[in-house]
Design a protein around this motif. Structure first.
Motif, PDB file in Angstrom:
ATOM      1  N   ASP A 168      -7.612   4.639   2.910  1.00  0.00           N
ATOM      2  CA  ASP A 168      -7.399   3.353   2.048  1.00  0.00           C
ATOM      3  C   ASP A 168      -6.921   2.267   2.941  1.00  0.00           C
ATOM      4  O   ASP A 168      -7.193   1.185   3.217  1.00  0.00           O
ATOM      5  N   ARG A 218       0.947  -1.218  -0.069  1.00  0.00           N
ATOM      6  CA  ARG A 218       0.141  -0.065  -0.139  1.00  0.00           C
ATOM      7  C   ARG A 218       0.825   1.241   0.270  1.00  0.00           C
ATOM      8  O   ARG A 218       1.564   1.358   1.122  1.00  0.00           O
ATOM      9  N   ASP A 232      -9.092   1.442   5.881  1.00  0.00           N
ATOM     10  CA  ASP A 232     -10.246   0.470   5.540  1.00  0.00           C
ATOM     11  C   ASP A 232      -9.579  -0.898   5.499  1.00  0.00           C
ATOM     12  O   ASP A 232     -10.337  -1.837   5.731  1.00  0.00           O
TER      13      ASP A 232
END
Length: 454
Positions: free
Chosen positions: A165, A153, A168
């Protein structure tokens, strides 16, 4: 010692998320980004974060415990080895692991060794390439797929890019039944705290039987917390010698600001705070501030009056007066009169610490508590308001470390009556050496028929 369980009030354990990685990859910056505030110490040099430090966090309605760790270096020795051990412990006791790399540096040999340990952890691992401040850097992180930890990520913890993000992904990785575990069995942790030059380092050296900390007549010799495992009264304890606290954190600056933050972190990561006071001098505002820090952090508390070898009969008389007048709010804390210079009574601190720990972990059954509160109200009811006397409908001890009580009542309780309940709890049950957290939850008034909407 039983494993600590990190709970969400009355709703049981919450997931534990450990942020791990080698030094200076931006772990504390990421923690601050997730928390939305500057909680973790951030400084542009490796090794600022030394212990695992847990913070309450929330995302998308989900509560979790976020654990910041020291930089992980597999071949470290000395204090580096202690940091590595803390990081590895966080890996073993967490529900989700966030492994942070520096996107600008790429994968190092230390990262590769960390990955091997992470594969053995058998926990969900989220791979984060931090400091990816541009799309070009995002393209360069494709090589991280080779680590076998899934999709990397890209993130800029400093600017917040990709943080939503990531959160999440973290929430999605939570297990159905979180362990809530933050620590394993091991020596109890004691933070030695107090104002500068009160004798903390001298005491640590006396207990350890060697020069673990620098001792100097100049105040402020110790800047960083120093961990030492010492044996007191035939039991191992982890002692943290901390910098003296001169000013409130918000008024401190430079190195003193970071020392104050690290001292606060040491208190919060300990189980017992032993506050050293100079028995030969009048109690000061600084002494009061250090005690308040320990109480507000919810730690078990012991008061150690050092330099007792300098106290004559006249000083003892005035000291007792000062204690009665200025330390009445912590009369529940065990007191030990010691001399770090001569070794007088330093072994007694272990007895005091054990007593405080017992109070800190003490629990009352719900049935016993409700019978006690019913008898207490019958004997001494709350003062009436407009002809009505607020009462406790149900009482429960919802936590320990420190003991936390919730009273469901028919109406608000006066602060004075809350203090009365707390005092009587101590008189009848003990809780020696521990703060007590008392929460009043008044019943919401029902809507009158006139005010109810049709």
């Amino acid at each position: 010692m039983d494993n600590e369980t990190w709970t969400d009030g009355e709703n049981g354990p919450v997931p534990t998320v450990a942020v791990v990685g080698r030094p200076n990859v931006g772990k504390s910056t990421l923690v601050n980004r997730i928390l939305g505030r500057r909680a973790a110490v951030v400084q542009d040099q490796p090794g600022v974060t030394r212990d695992r430090i847990a913070y309450d966090a929330e995302w998308a309605g989900k509560n979790f415990s976020l654990v910041d760790t020291g930089g992980w270096e597999p071949d470290a020795d000395g204090i580096g080895a202690a940091i590595a051990a803390q990081a590895e412990l966080a890996m073993r006791t967490s529900d989700v692991i966030v492994f942070v790399l520096d996107a600008r540096v790429g994968v190092t040999a230390a990262d590769e060794q960390a990955v091997r340990i992470l594969h053995r952890a058998k926990k969900p691992v989220i791979l984060v390439a931090n400091k990816a401040d541009s799309e070009k850097q995002e393209a360069d992180i494709a090589e991280l797929w080779s680590l076998g930890l899934g999709q990397p990520r890209p993130l800029s913890a400093l600017h917040g890019r990709g943080a939503g993000d990531l959160l999440d992904d973290i929430v999605e990785a939570f297990p159905e039944e979180p362990t809530g575990s933050l620590k394993e069995e091991g020596p109890h942790r004691i933070a030695l705290v107090g104002r500068p030059n009160v004798g903390k380092s001298s005491l640590l050296n006396k207990l350890a039987g060697s020069a673990r900390s620098v001792v100097d007549d100049a105040a402020g010799t110790t800047v960083d917390p120093v961990d030492s495992i010492v044996t007191i009264d035939d039991e191992d304890w982890t002692l943290v010698d901390t910098a003296g606290i001169r000013k409130r954190v918000k008024f401190a600056s430079g190195a003193e600001y970071y020392a104050s933050l690290r001292t606060q972190a040491a208190i919060e990561s300990a189980e017992v705070a032993i506050v050293l006071l100079d028995a030969s001098e009048p109690l000061s505002e600084q002494d009061q501030r250090v005690i308040s820090q320990a109480v507000e952090a919810g730690r078990a508390l012991v008061l150690a009056f050092n330099k007792w070898d300098l106290v004559d009969e006249d000083r003892r008389y005035y000291l007792e007066k000062e204690i009665d007048r200025e330390l009445a709010q912590v009369a529940w804390a065990p007191r030990v009169n010691i001399s770090a210079l001569t070794g007088r009574s330093v072994q007694k601190m272990a007895i005091a610490a054990r007593t405080a720990l017992e109070g800190w972990t003490q629990r009352i059954t719900t049935g016993e508590l409700n019978k006690w509160i019913s008898d207490l109200q019958a004997a001494t009811p709350h003062p009436g308001r407009s002809g009505k006397i607020p009462k406790v409908l149900f009482a429960s001890q919802v936590g320990i470390e420190p003991p936390r009580f919730v009273l469901f009542t028919t109406g608000p309780f006066d602060k004075q009556y809350q203090r009365f309940i707390t005092r009587r709890l101590r008189e009848d049950f003990g809780f020696t050496g521990s703060p007590i957290d008392l929460v009043i939850k008044p019943r919401e008034p029902r809507e009158s028929k006139k005010g109810r909407k049709r």
